[in-house]
Design a protein around this motif. Structure first.
Motif, PDB file in Angstrom:
ATOM      1  N   ARG A  81      31.696 -59.514   6.716  1.00 18.39           N
ATOM      2  CA  ARG A  81      31.895 -58.206   7.058  1.00 18.39           C
ATOM      3  C   ARG A  81      30.633 -57.353   7.225  1.00 18.39           C
ATOM      4  O   ARG A  81      30.364 -56.662   7.977  1.00 18.39           O
ATOM      5  N   GLU A  82      29.529 -57.916   6.600  1.00 17.81           N
ATOM      6  CA  GLU A  82      28.027 -57.164   6.781  1.00 17.81           C
ATOM      7  C   GLU A  82      27.465 -57.748   8.063  1.00 17.81           C
ATOM      8  O   GLU A  82      26.973 -57.052   8.699  1.00 17.81           O
ATOM      9  N   GLU A  83      27.968 -58.924   8.376  1.00 12.24           N
ATOM     10  CA  GLU A  83      27.177 -59.682   9.846  1.00 12.24           C
ATOM     11  C   GLU A  83      28.182 -59.132  10.853  1.00 12.24           C
ATOM     12  O   GLU A  83      27.776 -59.556  12.160  1.00 12.24           O
ATOM     13  N   GLY A  84      29.342 -58.723  10.582  1.00 12.04           N
ATOM     14  CA  GLY A  84      30.450 -58.611  11.762  1.00 12.04           C
ATOM     15  C   GLY A  84      31.043 -59.714  12.327  1.00 12.04           C
ATOM     16  O   GLY A  84      31.313 -59.967  13.412  1.00 12.04           O
ATOM     17  N   THR A  85      30.952 -60.682  11.511  1.00 11.45           N
ATOM     18  CA  THR A  85      31.694 -61.918  11.941  1.00 11.45           C
ATOM     19  C   THR A  85      33.301 -61.924  12.159  1.00 11.45           C
ATOM     20  O   THR A  85      33.724 -61.319  11.279  1.00 11.45           O
ATOM     21  N   PRO A  86      33.628 -62.237  13.262  1.00 11.53           N
ATOM     22  CA  PRO A  86      35.032 -61.939  13.598  1.00 11.53           C
ATOM     23  C   PRO A  86      35.800 -62.755  12.603  1.00 11.53           C
ATOM     24  O   PRO A  86      36.137 -64.039  12.530  1.00 11.53           O
ATOM     25  N   LEU A  87      36.809 -61.915  12.093  1.00  8.22           N
ATOM     26  CA  LEU A  87      37.853 -62.255  11.210  1.00  8.22           C
ATOM     27  C   LEU A  87      39.034 -62.149  11.717  1.00  8.22           C
ATOM     28  O   LEU A  87      39.250 -61.350  12.597  1.00  8.22           O
ATOM     29  N   ARG A  88      39.971 -62.943  11.291  1.00  6.15           N
ATOM     30  CA  ARG A  88      41.366 -62.953  11.829  1.00  6.15           C
ATOM     31  C   ARG A  88      42.263 -61.729  11.274  1.00  6.15           C
ATOM     32  O   ARG A  88      41.980 -61.613  10.426  1.00  6.15           O
ATOM     33  N   ALA A  89      42.651 -61.038  12.652  1.00  8.63           N
ATOM     34  CA  ALA A  89      43.319 -59.910  12.154  1.00  8.63           C
ATOM     35  C   ALA A  89      44.420 -59.986  10.991  1.00  8.63           C
ATOM     36  O   ALA A  89      45.354 -60.939  11.044  1.00  8.63           O
ATOM     37  N   ALA A  90      43.956 -59.024   9.893  1.00  9.22           N
ATOM     38  CA  ALA A  90      45.284 -59.186   8.835  1.00  9.22           C
ATOM     39  C   ALA A  90      46.093 -58.036   8.599  1.00  9.22           C
ATOM     40  O   ALA A  90      45.881 -57.058   8.176  1.00  9.22           O
ATOM     41  N   ALA A  91      47.218 -58.441   9.311  1.00  8.71           N
ATOM     42  CA  ALA A  91      48.048 -57.437   9.501  1.00  8.71           C
ATOM     43  C   ALA A  91      49.149 -57.248   8.042  1.00  8.71           C
ATOM     44  O   ALA A  91      49.040 -56.295   7.658  1.00  8.71           O
ATOM     45  N   ARG A  92      49.868 -58.333   7.825  1.00 10.95           N
ATOM     46  CA  ARG A  92      50.930 -58.280   6.648  1.00 10.95           C
ATOM     47  C   ARG A  92      50.249 -58.858   5.639  1.00 10.95           C
ATOM     48  O   ARG A  92      50.850 -59.409   4.615  1.00 10.95           O
ATOM     49  N   GLN A  93      48.795 -58.982   5.555  1.00 10.33           N
ATOM     50  CA  GLN A  93      48.053 -59.717   4.461  1.00 10.33           C
ATOM     51  C   GLN A  93      48.316 -58.955   3.092  1.00 10.33           C
ATOM     52  O   GLN A  93      47.793 -57.609   2.721  1.00 10.33           O
ATOM     53  N   ALA A  94      48.815 -59.784   2.231  1.00  8.24           N
ATOM     54  CA  ALA A  94      49.149 -59.165   0.963  1.00  8.24           C
ATOM     55  C   ALA A  94      47.915 -59.307   0.009  1.00  8.24           C
ATOM     56  O   ALA A  94      46.688 -59.769   0.597  1.00  8.24           O
ATOM     57  N   ASP A  95      47.838 -58.608  -1.034  1.00  6.12           N
ATOM     58  CA  ASP A  95      46.661 -58.734  -1.861  1.00  6.12           C
ATOM     59  C   ASP A  95      46.252 -60.030  -2.516  1.00  6.12           C
ATOM     60  O   ASP A  95      45.138 -60.398  -2.647  1.00  6.12           O
ATOM     61  N   ASP A  96      47.389 -61.169  -2.003  1.00  5.73           N
ATOM     62  CA  ASP A  96      47.005 -62.428  -2.812  1.00  5.73           C
ATOM     63  C   ASP A  96      46.212 -62.981  -1.672  1.00  5.73           C
ATOM     64  O   ASP A  96      45.176 -63.747  -1.844  1.00  5.73           O
ATOM     65  N   HIS A  97      46.313 -62.635  -0.509  1.00  2.00           N
ATOM     66  CA  HIS A  97      45.656 -63.182   0.957  1.00  2.00           C
ATOM     67  C   HIS A  97      44.358 -62.668   0.833  1.00  2.00           C
ATOM     68  O   HIS A  97      43.929 -61.693   1.161  1.00  2.00           O
ATOM     69  N   VAL A  98      43.624 -63.884   1.208  1.00  2.00           N
ATOM     70  CA  VAL A  98      42.245 -63.469   1.796  1.00  2.00           C
ATOM     71  C   VAL A  98      42.112 -63.828   3.195  1.00  2.00           C
ATOM     72  O   VAL A  98      42.480 -64.727   3.761  1.00  2.00           O
ATOM     73  N   PRO A  99      41.597 -63.010   4.025  1.00  2.00           N
ATOM     74  CA  PRO A  99      41.392 -63.217   5.509  1.00  2.00           C
ATOM     75  C   PRO A  99      40.756 -64.456   5.905  1.00  2.00           C
ATOM     76  O   PRO A  99      39.874 -64.763   5.160  1.00  2.00           O
TER      77      PRO A  99
END
Length: 119
Positions: A81-99
């Motif tokens: 998040r700090e470096e702006g590394t492209p993460l996969r869009a987390a649409a229905r990401q539950a609290d359990d899931h990490v992007p």
DNA sequence: AGCGTGACGAGTA
DNA sequence: ATACTCGCCACGC
């Protein structure tokens, strides 16, 4: 580059060097590092990172799956998040899931603009 | 020597 | 998407 830590095996030194030259906001897979070095395999790179990775930006050397390092998800995610590394869009990401990482965009081939890849 | 294990990767079910 | 198999290579028992 930095040739400190003389205790490290030559191969480990090379792996760490590659890890250091991965630009912020980008990542390289273990297999890519091995291929870039032209020696060893993903597991060897993984071993080196596991043992000596603490001395380099380890979060920029990831698995081909794009999953974050088990046990270091929070740390890694913060870096991304700090470096702006492209993460996969987390649409229905539950609290359990990490992007996960968006490998298609985040993967770095090792070639830098205006610089030779390697000798 | 064999055998299991791992910060892996690709393929198959 | 998850689970499993196999190939890979270095280590430890």
């Amino acid at each position: 580059m930095s040739e400190d830590l003389p205790d490290l095996p030559a191969y480990a030194e090379r792996v760490l060097d590659v890890a250091e030259l991965v630009p912020p906001g980008r990542v390289m897979t273990y297999g890519d590092v091995a291929e870039w070095l032209g020696e060893g395999g993903p597991r060897q790179v993984g071993r080196v990172m596991a043992l000596y990775g603490g001395a380099v930006p380890w979060w920029r050397v990831v698995r081909a799956d794009g999953i974050l390092l088990p046990g270091h998800e929070v740390e890694a995610l913060g870096r991304y998040r700090e470096e702006g590394t492209p993460l996969r869009a987390a649409a229905r990401q539950a609290d359990d899931h990490v992007p996960r990482l968006d490998m298609r965009r985040a993967r770095w081939d090792g070639s830098v603009h205006g610089q030779d890849a390697h000798t």
